[in-house]
Design an enzyme around this catalytic site. Sequence first.
Site, PDB file in Angstrom:
ATOM      1  CG  ASP A 171      -2.120  -0.909   1.031  1.00 54.36           C
ATOM      2  OD1 ASP A 171      -1.997  -1.887   0.277  1.00 54.36           O
ATOM      3  OD2 ASP A 171      -3.159  -0.665   1.669  1.00 54.36           O
ATOM      4  CB  CYS A 225       2.083  -6.510   1.975  1.00 58.38           C
ATOM      5  SG  CYS A 225       1.693  -4.772   2.312  1.00 58.38           S
ATOM      6  CG  ASP A 226      -2.326  -4.197   3.911  1.00 51.41           C
ATOM      7  OD1 ASP A 226      -1.395  -4.581   4.644  1.00 51.41           O
ATOM      8  OD2 ASP A 226      -2.881  -3.093   4.039  1.00 51.41           O
ATOM      9  CE  LYS A 227      -5.381  -4.040  -0.788  1.00 55.56           C
ATOM     10  NZ  LYS A 227      -4.625  -3.418   0.305  1.00 55.56           N
ATOM     11  CB  CYS A 252       1.895  -2.357   9.107  1.00 57.76           C
ATOM     12  SG  CYS A 252       2.127  -1.563   7.516  1.00 57.76           S
ATOM     13  CB  SER A 281      -5.114   3.356   6.771  1.00 53.07           C
ATOM     14  OG  SER A 281      -4.355   2.620   7.702  1.00 53.07           O
TER      15      SER A 281
END
Length: 554
Positions: A80, A121-123, A193, A469
């Site tokens: 992101d 990571c997020d995705k 994160c 976010s």
Amino acid sequence: MDLRSNFEAGTSRWATRRAQWRALGLSDEDMTKPKIAVVNSSSDLAICYSHLDEISRRVKAEIRAAGGLGFEIRTTAPSDFIHSAGGRGGYILSSRDLIVNDIEAAVEGALLDGMICLASCDKTAPAQLMAAGRLDVPTIIVACGYQPAGTFRGAHCDIEDVFLAAGHLAQGRIGLGDLTEMSEAAVLGPGVCAGMGTANSMHIVCEALGMALPGSTPVLANSPAMWATVAAASRRIVEMVRTGLKPRRILTRDAFANAVMTVLAISGSINCVKHLQAVAAEAECDVDVYRLFEEYADSVPLLTAVRPNGPHPIEAFEAAGGAAGVLKQLEGRLNTSALTVTGRTVGENLAAVEVSDEEIIRPSGDPLARRPAVVVVRGSLAPATGIVKLAVDEERELTFTGTAIVYDSVDDAMAGLRAGEVREGHVLVLRGQGPKGSPGMGMASRPVFALDGAGLTGKVAVVTDGQLSGLVNKGIVVGEVSPEAADGGPLALVENGDRIAIDVAAKTVNLEVPGDALARRRSGLAEVADPRGWLSIYRGTVTPLQKGAVLRGG
């Protein structure tokens, strides 16, 4: 074994593949083993992915030791904070579906027998779950851990602190030197994160769904606990192929209900809602995830407050029991008969689990709060859905009525804030940020954080069809409004000065404009300009958010 990857000796497919694989150093015996895709989203562009190549190497070695054959396959690797720079932020959500198709092309094209997916990571985690549901081959998700955070002038400092501080700099509340120093201190190693953002939330969701090994999330990247899970998952995926345990036996309505309850209990990222709906769509499981969040919102208590939702660092949450600890505290509410990748049920997996610190992960009978932190809202401005993320300690009145000030891009909204156009009593409307509008769904967090930097949190509300976010909980922000403006939703009809009423307790967001006035405005709507390349393909095939924003032909 009767494996789909084994071709009949003497056929052209067998002969040409044998020629290719013999040149890679594989033996005829190797070619009869379970063939496992090691799905690796490695990239030099972001620290989230910088450790995955070594994990992949060890996974392949462990699979071979367990009697299988691992093949590393690569996918796109979105971050992101890196990939939101171009395409109005549209490459973030859209890259989730690129990953799904990357996996399909490799695994189905080669007819591999199973997958072990390295989630970072997020995705990546939602995309890997979606691919598992679509392909329905034995799959385990391995969470590859969160990054160690640093300190800034004696206080905890992570990447989200830097993001928030940038909003304060835009409003002149801190200096460039402070922000530069923070950015140098926030990240001390690889991983995602270090907070209860989308990545850690989705890692936990993988475990709650039964698609990750119990006790494996969240985890510090490159820690002994992560390496132990890597080894165990590598052995287990070979056994899953041998026994034929496939994702659609795991990804049932009961599993999705368990995941929703877990997200509510941890105050997880609002992005989990659309990602879970997308996984259900790909697995062809007939479940409305948004309705599940509404169903459980008022009954599932909040059991933990991990930064930035509360005071506890992610390390303390992991030590207290992590996802397994939360599931243990929710055990009386869960569908404990749901199957998991272990071959055992949720209840069987939880039998020996203990929570080591009930101040960090509270019992259901002694929660931190009974008010939901993730609230699905509907109304004349969001006929399908909208989502509000609230702070854990939110005590004030959760209503807001004000006049709209409308922006059609993040940059315009930021410029308006700098010019002093946004004032107390306004509802900042940021539109054109949805899956079709960006296209790909733009990040709407910058204006939210800038409002905080300007001291306007609680004095100005925000309504947007963009994504936020995973950690945003500053004031009343209604995100992911659907239908989006680019799909003809009411958000496209809002004009400066219109009255908007938000009532989070009542779960409503309404535009107080007469219907005949809206009808006149609708006749004047302009066509949205079409981009080129991947984002054009995405715009033309993406479904609405309430269907998961997955891709469909036609």
